[in-house]
Every structure is written in C-alpha cells, then in structure tokens.
Design an enzyme around this catalytic site. Sequence first.
Site, PDB file in Angstrom:
ATOM      1  N   GLY A   2       2.581 -14.744  -5.479  1.00 31.09           N
ATOM      2  CA  GLY A   2       1.818 -14.092  -5.624  1.00 31.09           C
ATOM      3  C   GLY A   2       1.143 -12.328  -4.581  1.00 31.09           C
ATOM      4  N   ASP A   3       0.289 -11.257  -4.709  1.00 33.00           N
ATOM      5  CA  ASP A   3       0.748 -10.183  -4.133  1.00 33.00           C
ATOM      6  C   ASP A   3       1.184  -9.239  -4.942  1.00 33.00           C
ATOM      7  OD1 ASP A   3      -0.125 -11.067  -1.429  1.00 33.00           O
ATOM      8  OD2 ASP A   3       1.445 -12.098  -0.724  1.00 33.00           O
ATOM      9  N   LYS A  63      -1.915  -7.271  -8.116  1.00 33.96           N
ATOM     10  CA  LYS A  63      -3.276  -7.211  -8.835  1.00 33.96           C
ATOM     11  C   LYS A  63      -4.417  -6.581  -8.849  1.00 33.96           C
ATOM     12  CE  LYS A  63      -2.659 -12.104  -7.981  1.00 33.96           C
ATOM     13  NZ  LYS A  63      -1.750 -12.035  -6.625  1.00 33.96           N
ATOM     14  N   GLY A  64      -5.014  -7.120  -7.587  1.00 38.02           N
ATOM     15  CA  GLY A  64      -5.893  -6.232  -7.278  1.00 38.02           C
ATOM     16  C   GLY A  64      -5.779  -5.298  -7.199  1.00 38.02           C
ATOM     17  N   LYS A  65      -5.116  -3.899  -6.883  1.00 41.24           N
ATOM     18  CA  LYS A  65      -4.612  -2.274  -7.450  1.00 41.24           C
ATOM     19  C   LYS A  65      -5.329  -3.051  -9.206  1.00 41.24           C
ATOM     20  CE  LYS A  65      -1.882   1.011  -8.520  1.00 41.24           C
ATOM     21  NZ  LYS A  65      -1.444   1.935  -8.334  1.00 41.24           N
ATOM     22  N   GLY A  75      -5.718 -12.630  -1.669  1.00 44.20           N
ATOM     23  CA  GLY A  75      -6.001 -11.176  -0.551  1.00 44.20           C
ATOM     24  C   GLY A  75      -5.668  -9.974  -1.423  1.00 44.20           C
ATOM     25  N   HIS A  76      -6.413  -9.294  -2.093  1.00 44.76           N
ATOM     26  CA  HIS A  76      -6.368  -8.029  -2.977  1.00 44.76           C
ATOM     27  C   HIS A  76      -6.723  -7.008  -2.733  1.00 44.76           C
ATOM     28  CE1 HIS A  76      -7.173 -12.175  -5.495  1.00 44.76           C
ATOM     29  NE2 HIS A  76      -5.418 -11.691  -5.351  1.00 44.76           N
ATOM     30  N   THR A  77      -6.048  -6.183  -2.290  1.00 41.52           N
ATOM     31  CA  THR A  77      -5.881  -5.171  -1.614  1.00 41.52           C
ATOM     32  C   THR A  77      -6.740  -3.440  -2.706  1.00 41.52           C
ATOM     33  OG1 THR A  77      -3.981  -5.850   0.042  1.00 41.52           O
ATOM     34  CG2 THR A  77      -5.025  -3.389   0.050  1.00 41.52           C
ATOM     35  N   THR A  88      -2.074 -21.104   4.146  1.00 42.36           N
ATOM     36  CA  THR A  88      -2.866 -19.574   4.800  1.00 42.36           C
ATOM     37  C   THR A  88      -4.477 -20.003   5.748  1.00 42.36           C
ATOM     38  OG1 THR A  88      -4.690 -20.114   2.895  1.00 42.36           O
ATOM     39  CG2 THR A  88      -2.954 -18.404   1.912  1.00 42.36           C
ATOM     40  N   GLN A 126      -3.149 -16.003  -6.944  1.00 43.11           N
ATOM     41  CA  GLN A 126      -2.094 -16.075  -6.695  1.00 43.11           C
ATOM     42  C   GLN A 126      -1.208 -15.574  -7.678  1.00 43.11           C
ATOM     43  OE1 GLN A 126      -4.942 -18.607  -5.860  1.00 43.11           O
ATOM     44  NE2 GLN A 126      -4.720 -17.610  -3.971  1.00 43.11           N
ATOM     45  N   ARG A 144       0.686 -12.523   7.798  1.00 42.80           N
ATOM     46  CA  ARG A 144       2.571 -13.310   7.879  1.00 42.80           C
ATOM     47  C   ARG A 144       3.598 -12.111   6.903  1.00 42.80           C
ATOM     48  NH1 ARG A 144       1.740 -18.945   4.971  1.00 42.80           N
ATOM     49  NH2 ARG A 144       0.365 -17.703   4.336  1.00 42.80           N
ATOM     50  N   GLY A 163       2.808   3.614  -6.451  1.00 46.41           N
ATOM     51  CA  GLY A 163       2.356   4.134  -5.319  1.00 46.41           C
ATOM     52  C   GLY A 163       0.509   3.421  -4.942  1.00 46.41           C
TER      53      GLY A 163
HETATM   54  P1  GDP Z   1      -2.506  -8.819  -4.887  1.00 49.43           P
HETATM   55  O1  GDP Z   1      -2.673 -10.869  -4.116  1.00 49.43           O
HETATM   56  O2  GDP Z   1      -1.120  -9.214  -6.063  1.00 49.43           O
HETATM   57  O3  GDP Z   1      -3.617  -8.310  -4.984  1.00 49.43           O
HETATM   58  O4  GDP Z   1      -1.269  -8.171  -4.242  1.00 49.43           O
HETATM   59  P2  GDP Z   1      -1.724  -7.348  -1.766  1.00 49.43           P
HETATM   60  O5  GDP Z   1      -2.918  -6.449  -2.521  1.00 49.43           O
HETATM   61  O6  GDP Z   1      -1.504  -8.655  -1.202  1.00 49.43           O
HETATM   62  O7  GDP Z   1      -0.761  -7.558  -2.070  1.00 49.43           O
HETATM   63  C1  GDP Z   1       0.278  -5.434  -2.742  1.00 49.43           C
HETATM   64  C2  GDP Z   1      -0.153  -4.633  -1.730  1.00 49.43           C
HETATM   65  O8  GDP Z   1       1.245  -3.110  -2.285  1.00 49.43           O
HETATM   66  C3  GDP Z   1      -1.446  -3.988  -1.097  1.00 49.43           C
HETATM   67  O9  GDP Z   1      -1.339  -4.007   0.246  1.00 49.43           O
HETATM   68  C4  GDP Z   1      -1.632  -2.460  -2.168  1.00 49.43           C
HETATM   69  O10 GDP Z   1      -2.712  -1.576  -1.761  1.00 49.43           O
HETATM   70  C5  GDP Z   1       0.142  -2.123  -2.561  1.00 49.43           C
HETATM   71  N1  GDP Z   1       0.704  -1.800  -3.752  1.00 49.43           N
HETATM   72  C6  GDP Z   1       0.135  -2.198  -4.671  1.00 49.43           C
HETATM   73  N2  GDP Z   1       0.647  -1.839  -5.876  1.00 49.43           N
HETATM   74  C7  GDP Z   1       1.554  -0.942  -5.011  1.00 49.43           C
HETATM   75  C8  GDP Z   1       2.668   0.592  -5.886  1.00 49.43           C
HETATM   76  O11 GDP Z   1       2.933   0.235  -6.959  1.00 49.43           O
HETATM   77  N3  GDP Z   1       3.763   0.693  -4.489  1.00 49.43           N
HETATM   78  C9  GDP Z   1       2.779   0.894  -3.378  1.00 49.43           C
HETATM   79  N4  GDP Z   1       3.576   1.459  -2.268  1.00 49.43           N
HETATM   80  N5  GDP Z   1       2.586  -0.018  -2.451  1.00 49.43           N
HETATM   81  C10 GDP Z   1       1.486  -1.009  -3.686  1.00 49.43           C
HETATM   82  P1  IMO Z   2      -2.646 -13.552  -4.205  1.00 45.27           P
HETATM   83  O1  IMO Z   2      -3.516 -13.788  -4.423  1.00 45.27           O
HETATM   84  C1  IMO Z   2       0.509 -15.018  -2.586  1.00 45.27           C
HETATM   85  C2  IMO Z   2       0.856 -19.022  -0.818  1.00 45.27           C
HETATM   86  C3  IMO Z   2       0.382 -19.625   1.020  1.00 45.27           C
HETATM   87  C4  IMO Z   2       1.301 -20.929   1.141  1.00 45.27           C
HETATM   88  C5  IMO Z   2       0.573 -21.802  -0.537  1.00 45.27           C
HETATM   89  C6  IMO Z   2      -0.089 -22.476  -0.444  1.00 45.27           C
HETATM   90  O2  IMO Z   2      -2.987 -12.462  -2.541  1.00 45.27           O
HETATM   91  O3  IMO Z   2      -1.576 -13.068  -4.434  1.00 45.27           O
HETATM   92  P2  IMO Z   2      -2.985 -22.876  -0.199  1.00 45.27           P
HETATM   93  O4  IMO Z   2      -3.411 -21.958   1.385  1.00 45.27           O
HETATM   94  O5  IMO Z   2      -3.133 -21.697  -1.128  1.00 45.27           O
HETATM   95  O6  IMO Z   2      -2.787 -23.966   0.381  1.00 45.27           O
HETATM   96  O7  IMO Z   2      -1.339 -22.108   0.501  1.00 45.27           O
HETATM   97  O8  IMO Z   2       0.308 -20.389  -1.511  1.00 45.27           O
HETATM   98  N1  IMO Z   2      -0.150 -18.588  -1.212  1.00 45.27           N
HETATM   99  C7  IMO Z   2      -0.498 -17.030  -1.171  1.00 45.27           C
HETATM  100  N2  IMO Z   2       0.831 -16.312  -1.396  1.00 45.27           N
HETATM  101  N3  IMO Z   2      -0.385 -14.680  -2.100  1.00 45.27           N
HETATM  102  C8  IMO Z   2      -1.311 -15.381  -2.784  1.00 45.27           C
HETATM  103  O9  IMO Z   2      -1.841 -15.076  -3.206  1.00 45.27           O
HETATM  104  C9  IMO Z   2      -1.307 -16.587  -2.287  1.00 45.27           C
HETATM  105  N4  IMO Z   2      -2.058 -17.443  -2.080  1.00 45.27           N
HETATM  106  C10 IMO Z   2      -1.436 -18.425  -1.314  1.00 45.27           C
HETATM  107  O10 IMO Z   2       1.003 -18.307   2.231  1.00 45.27           O
HETATM  108  O11 IMO Z   2       2.568 -20.615   0.873  1.00 45.27           O
HETATM  109 MG    MG Z   3      -2.426 -10.894  -2.160  1.00 45.51          MG
END
Ligand code: GDP
Ligand code: IMO
Ligand code: MG
Length: 405
Positions: free
Chosen positions: A12-13, A16-18, A40-42, A126, A221, A300, A396
């Site tokens: 995860g993270d 994807k959102g970007k 959480g997609h930023t 979460t 995720q 976290r 970025g």
């Molecule tokens: P998602 O859950 O896959 O949508 O990702 P998140 O939004 O939870 O986490 C990605 C974080 O990295 C966010 O704060 C984005 O703004 C940031 N981000 C995305 N792409 C880049 C990148 O290429 N460089 C940097 N420095 N930050 C990025």
């Molecule tokens: P995005 O879409 C990162 C993780 C939790 C935990 C496990 C189970 O932003 O990438 P849950 O609440 O789903 O039952 O928790 O999965 N987890 C994530 N980790 N990014 C996420 O979503 C996540 N969604 C759940 O931290 O380890």
């Molecule tokens: Mg996320």
Amino acid sequence: MSATLILGLQWGDEGKGKIVDVLSKDADLVCRFQGGHNAGHTLKVDNEKKVLHLIPSGILHPSTVCVIGNGVVLSLSSLLTEIENLEKSGINFKDRFFISQNCSLILESHIAIDVARDKQEGIGTTGRGIGPAYEDKVARRSIRLGDLFDEGTLPSKVDKLVSYHNTVLQEIYQANPVDINAVIEELLNQKDKLEPFTTDVADLLKREHTNGKNIIFEGAQGSMLDIDHGSYPFVTSSSTTSGGVVAGSGFGAQHISKTIGIIKAYCTRVGSGPFPTELFDAAGDHMATVGNEFGSTTGRQRRCGWLDLKALDQIIFTNSVTELCITKLDVLTGLDTIDVCVDYDADKKPIYKSFPGWKEDIESATEFAELPKAAQDYLSYIEQYLGIPIKIISVGPERDSTFTK
Ligand code: GDP
Ligand code: IMO
Ligand code: MG
C-alpha cells in the site's frame, strides 16, 4: 475504448492516488472495486493536498465519472463526510458519482469489533471495521446499500446483525455493546442523501464500456496485503490483486487492456507483519523522513526498506501487470548506495545487489534522459529483472512531477 487497471504492488501507499489523478485527465470513468476507508490516497495539486479514502481519485477532474463498485465495504458516515468536505472545496458530485446498491455497509459495531479484536491479535489494522464487514459479507448477513431503501425490513435486519455483534463484543472481547436503535436511526437519516448516487454499477460499466469510454479501475491497498496472495494473516480482508476487479465491480477481466503496477522506488509497510528488506539504519531513516512516510489514514509511521524484486516478480505474474510506474524516486536522492533484493538465501534472508546513489536534485526532471546516470541504471536494472517496462516515473508529489518513458 480502453480499460486500465492501476494496482499497488507492495504493502500500500505506493502513490496510487497521485497516479490515478494524473491519468484521470483522459478518463471518462474511475472505479474503486475493493477495500474501504482504510485507504488513504493523497493528491497534491497546486500545492494543495487532498486525502481521499472512499471517493475514487478521478474526482478532481470535473468531467470524470467516479464509481464505487460492489466489492467496496462502505462506511456511510465516512463517505458522507468525505463528500461534504469535497463539495465545500467546490467539487460537484451530481450526475457524476455512483455507488453500487450491492456494497456491504460498515456499521459502528464492525468498527468496535475490529478495534477490540486488534488489541488481542495485533495485526495493526486501521481500525475502520474492514475485516468484520467482509466477514459478514461472506457469511451472507451484511446490510447492503440497497437494503436502506426497504424501510419495512431494514430495522429488523439491522437489529439481528448488531445484536449478534453485541454478543461478540460483550462475551468475547468484554467490550461495550453498540446502541442498536442509534444505528438504525443513523441509517434512516442517511438514506435520502445516498439515494441519488445508488445504482447498478455492473450495468453502468457495461454501458460505458460498450459506448467506447475510457475506464480506470483504482486499486486500494497493495498486492502484498491481498487476503489470498499477501503475507497472511498480516493482510487486509479484500482481494487487492487484479481478480478483485471482476468480483468487486462486475467488469470482465478480458475487457481490461492494460494493467499498471505501481511500485515505490523503495518499500514501506504500515502495521505488523513480515518485511524481509526492512531497514533499521540511517538509510531507513532517510526514506521515512525525506519520503514523509506517515500513514494518510491513521498517521502511523510507516516502516521503510529496500525494494524487493523477488517478491515483485511473483506478484507481477499474479496480476498480469503489463507495465510499471515507479514513484518517489526523488526520495532516494542523497543516499550513497541503493540496494535491491534479488533473491533470498536458504535462511530466507534477502540477497542484495548494490547500486551507487546520486546527489542531484531530480524533482524537476521531465524525461528519463534528464535523470542522473545512477538513477537511470537503477531503473534499467528493475526493468530488466522484472521483464516489463517502466512507463511512468514520479519524482515528486505534485501532478507535474510525473513523466512517461
Ligand atoms: P496511495 O495510498 O498509494 O495513494 O499513497 P499515499 O497517498 O498513501 O502515500 C503516498 C505519499 O507520497 C503521498 O503523500 C503522496 O503525496 C506522496 N507522493 C506520491 N508520489 C510521490 C513522488 O514521486 N515523490 C514524493 N516525494 N512523494 C510522492
Ligand atoms: P492505501 O490504499 C497501507 C494495512 C493496515 C494493516 C492491514 C489490515 O492507502 O494503500 P485493515 O484495516 O485493512 O484490516 O488493516 O492492512 N492497510 C494499509 N496499509 N495502505 C493502505 O491503503 C492500507 N489499508 C490497510 O495497516 O496492516
Ligand atoms: Mg495510502
């Protein structure tokens, strides 16, 4: 006419959102198909940050339709708050936002069970009620969005389900029960706001696809959190891999023309569970600090480590990934050396290949040729190892800090 699936390939993270936001510029429709408000997609646009949990990341493009498929577990209070906040910032939902009537709902009692259970089991969820809501779905006792509109049967259905939850809460977890009447009342209050959005999403997708529209499926995720293919039991409770699209939206697999796998240039994980390439040294601190690795949903701190190509190779096969997008390459700037896991030894410890790092700022790069040689070599090795091209590079958080290769 095209259908593109965008999936995170790690825990995860991945950003994807970007990337979904960037690619939505040319999309007619963006659909979420699994997970819930654990995501959480930023999105960062013109220095302004928006964190989306349930609303698809195409929402900032006014002509893009956004859809929530049946595979998503839906907290109505979270959804309505998210809609309200986005509306305040000028985003319009009328006639461009739809939710499947078959979505299973997350009730307050699911959240209470999730929180109580995680205190004992330590998965590090979460705390959004995701696991308990999917349990009820599979056990065929969910309240689904469509149930709200049958006022005659809704109260008794909710009473039966939440009574069961209360027994679990009190007898197994010695936790407080949830007020059943308050749950019923809240649902009845929410239903009118949701009615205009509620539809048959599988039918909508069939029509849009037949009419030649460009559709994006947005994964939440990451593949290593998949209920079947992830690091069980330290996973989420949905199918985060490509199969989740068919089950969670009704869109047939053969209609998907492109599957983009998103990887961070390193790796992060929130919550408990194995992480073979995790770092506890200055390089890990660098990733956490420079990458601002704090969860968008729970705040976290994310655990950080090197890229694991061995694990990615398998998951790329499982997902039928056709091309890669690499994000957060800029975060590696300044490290002396960069390691990647290429295999595991007999004790299941990672075997690394080391690359020289680079010091040049790459945030303003607009093409591959502008990257330092060391960064180019790192990316070329990843492509060669995984056998698929990296087509999108992100340097970025802003929309503009993205280029194709
Ligand atoms: P998602 O859950 O896959 O949508 O990702 P998140 O939004 O939870 O986490 C990605 C974080 O990295 C966010 O704060 C984005 O703004 C940031 N981000 C995305 N792409 C880049 C990148 O290429 N460089 C940097 N420095 N930050 C990025
Ligand atoms: P995005 O879409 C990162 C993780 C939790 C935990 C496990 C189970 O932003 O990438 P849950 O609440 O789903 O039952 O928790 O999965 N987890 C994530 N980790 N990014 C996420 O979503 C996540 N969604 C759940 O931290 O380890
Ligand atoms: Mg996320």
